[in-house]
Design a protein around this motif. Structure first.
Motif, short mmCIF file in Angstrom:
data_model
loop_
_atom_site.label_atom_id
_atom_site.label_comp_id
_atom_site.label_asym_id
_atom_site.label_seq_id
_atom_site.Cartn_x
_atom_site.Cartn_y
_atom_site.Cartn_z
N ASP A 70 51.12 30.64 46.68
CA ASP A 70 50.10 31.07 47.63
C ASP A 70 49.59 32.41 47.13
O ASP A 70 50.29 33.42 47.19
CB ASP A 70 50.72 31.20 49.02
N LEU A 71 48.37 32.42 46.61
CA LEU A 71 47.83 33.63 46.00
C LEU A 71 47.67 34.78 46.99
O LEU A 71 47.80 35.95 46.62
CB LEU A 71 46.50 33.34 45.29
N LYS A 72 47.44 34.47 48.27
CA LYS A 72 47.34 35.53 49.27
C LYS A 72 48.71 36.18 49.49
O LYS A 72 48.82 37.40 49.54
CB LYS A 72 46.79 34.98 50.59
N LYS A 73 49.75 35.35 49.61
CA LYS A 73 51.11 35.89 49.77
C LYS A 73 51.52 36.66 48.52
O LYS A 73 52.16 37.72 48.61
CB LYS A 73 52.11 34.76 50.02
N ALA A 74 51.14 36.15 47.37
CA ALA A 74 51.48 36.82 46.11
C ALA A 74 50.79 38.18 46.02
O ALA A 74 51.41 39.17 45.61
CB ALA A 74 51.09 35.94 44.92
N ALA A 75 49.54 38.24 46.41
CA ALA A 75 48.80 39.51 46.37
C ALA A 75 49.45 40.53 47.31
O ALA A 75 49.61 41.70 46.94
CB ALA A 75 47.34 39.29 46.75
N ILE A 76 49.83 40.09 48.49
CA ILE A 76 50.49 40.99 49.44
C ILE A 76 51.81 41.50 48.85
O ILE A 76 52.10 42.69 48.90
CB ILE A 76 50.71 40.29 50.80
N ALA A 77 52.60 40.59 48.27
CA ALA A 77 53.88 40.98 47.66
C ALA A 77 53.66 42.00 46.55
O ALA A 77 54.42 42.97 46.43
CB ALA A 77 54.61 39.75 47.12
N ALA A 78 52.62 41.80 45.76
CA ALA A 78 52.35 42.68 44.62
C ALA A 78 51.64 43.97 45.03
O ALA A 78 51.54 44.90 44.23
CB ALA A 78 51.51 41.95 43.58
N GLY A 79 51.15 44.02 46.27
CA GLY A 79 50.44 45.20 46.73
C GLY A 79 49.03 45.28 46.20
O GLY A 79 48.51 46.37 45.91
N ASP A 80 48.40 44.12 46.08
CA ASP A 80 47.04 44.06 45.55
C ASP A 80 46.17 43.29 46.53
O ASP A 80 46.67 42.49 47.31
CB ASP A 80 47.05 43.34 44.19
N LYS A 81 44.86 43.53 46.48
CA LYS A 81 43.95 42.80 47.37
C LYS A 81 43.66 41.40 46.85
O LYS A 81 43.42 40.48 47.61
CB LYS A 81 42.64 43.57 47.54
N ASN A 82 43.67 41.27 45.52
CA ASN A 82 43.29 39.99 44.93
C ASN A 82 44.00 39.80 43.59
O ASN A 82 44.02 40.72 42.78
CB ASN A 82 41.77 39.96 44.72
N ILE A 83 44.60 38.64 43.40
CA ILE A 83 45.19 38.30 42.11
C ILE A 83 44.73 36.91 41.70
O ILE A 83 44.37 36.10 42.54
CB ILE A 83 46.74 38.38 42.12
N GLU A 84 44.78 36.67 40.41
CA GLU A 84 44.41 35.36 39.84
C GLU A 84 45.44 34.98 38.79
O GLU A 84 46.01 35.86 38.12
CB GLU A 84 43.03 35.42 39.19
N MET A 85 45.62 33.69 38.60
CA MET A 85 46.47 33.22 37.52
C MET A 85 45.82 33.60 36.19
O MET A 85 44.60 33.54 36.06
CB MET A 85 46.62 31.69 37.58
N ILE A 86 46.63 34.01 35.21
CA ILE A 86 46.04 34.27 33.90
C ILE A 86 45.83 32.94 33.19
O ILE A 86 46.50 31.95 33.50
CB ILE A 86 46.87 35.25 33.04
N LYS A 87 44.92 32.91 32.27
CA LYS A 87 44.65 31.69 31.51
C LYS A 87 45.81 31.41 30.56
O LYS A 87 46.43 32.33 30.03
CB LYS A 87 43.34 31.83 30.75
N ALA A 88 46.09 30.13 30.33
CA ALA A 88 47.20 29.73 29.45
C ALA A 88 47.07 30.37 28.08
O ALA A 88 48.07 30.78 27.49
CB ALA A 88 47.26 28.21 29.34
#
Length: 157
Positions: A70-88
């Motif tokens: 869950d990118l929203k939960k991940a962003a909150i955990a990381a302390g960021d407003k927005n995160i994205e998966m990096i490209k392979a």
């Protein structure tokens, strides 16, 4: 078995673990496929995902193979407003590991790491051993110690 950086580091830390190799000839390397190949339930086999935040940079998330981050939960955990998966294609230059063989242990540099709280359900969990075809079965406290990870809720419900 050829030692990977992840295995060397776990050995150097003197933690108990087992390494389990699996067949990759069919090209199936998803976490769920790996769980089936090693005869473990998908919830106990964790995948390592790397994201990039707008302000925090790279972050590592370790979640069950049968779950979705869950990118929203991940962003909150990381302390960021927005995160994205990096490209392979960016994974190896940034972590030293390839897609399907990305271990949370022994990346090029230490990155903020988060493990889904469901890991507490197991005495040990499986994570990539640092190459496609290799898993490490390690105690959660040892993995947390090696990665300085934080346990939190990370997956979509």
């Amino acid at each position: 078995m050829k030692k990977t950086n992840a295995l060397r580091l776990v050995d150097a830390a003197n933690y108990n673990y087992t390494a389990r190799e699996y067949d990759t000839s069919d090209g199936e390397i998803s976490g769920v496929a790996v769980a089936a190949k090693i005869g473990e339930e998908p919830g106990r086999v964790f995948k390592t995902l790397v994201t990039e935040g707008k302000s925090t940079g790279l972050n590592v998330f370790i979640i069950p193979s049968n779950a979705e981050l869950d990118l929203k939960k991940a962003a909150i955990a990381a302390g960021d407003k927005n995160i994205e998966m990096i490209k392979a294609r960016d994974l190896e230059p940034k972590t030293g590991y390839v897609h399907g063989g990305c271990s949370p242990i022994g990346m090029k540099k230490s990155l903020p790491t988060f493990i889904d709280e469901s890991a507490i359900l197991y005495k040990t969990i499986f994570v990539s051993g640092g190459r496609i075809g290799l898993q490490i079965n390690i105690a959660l406290p040892d993995l947390v110690s090696m990665t300085n990870a934080i346990l939190c809720d990370l997956v979509k419900n």
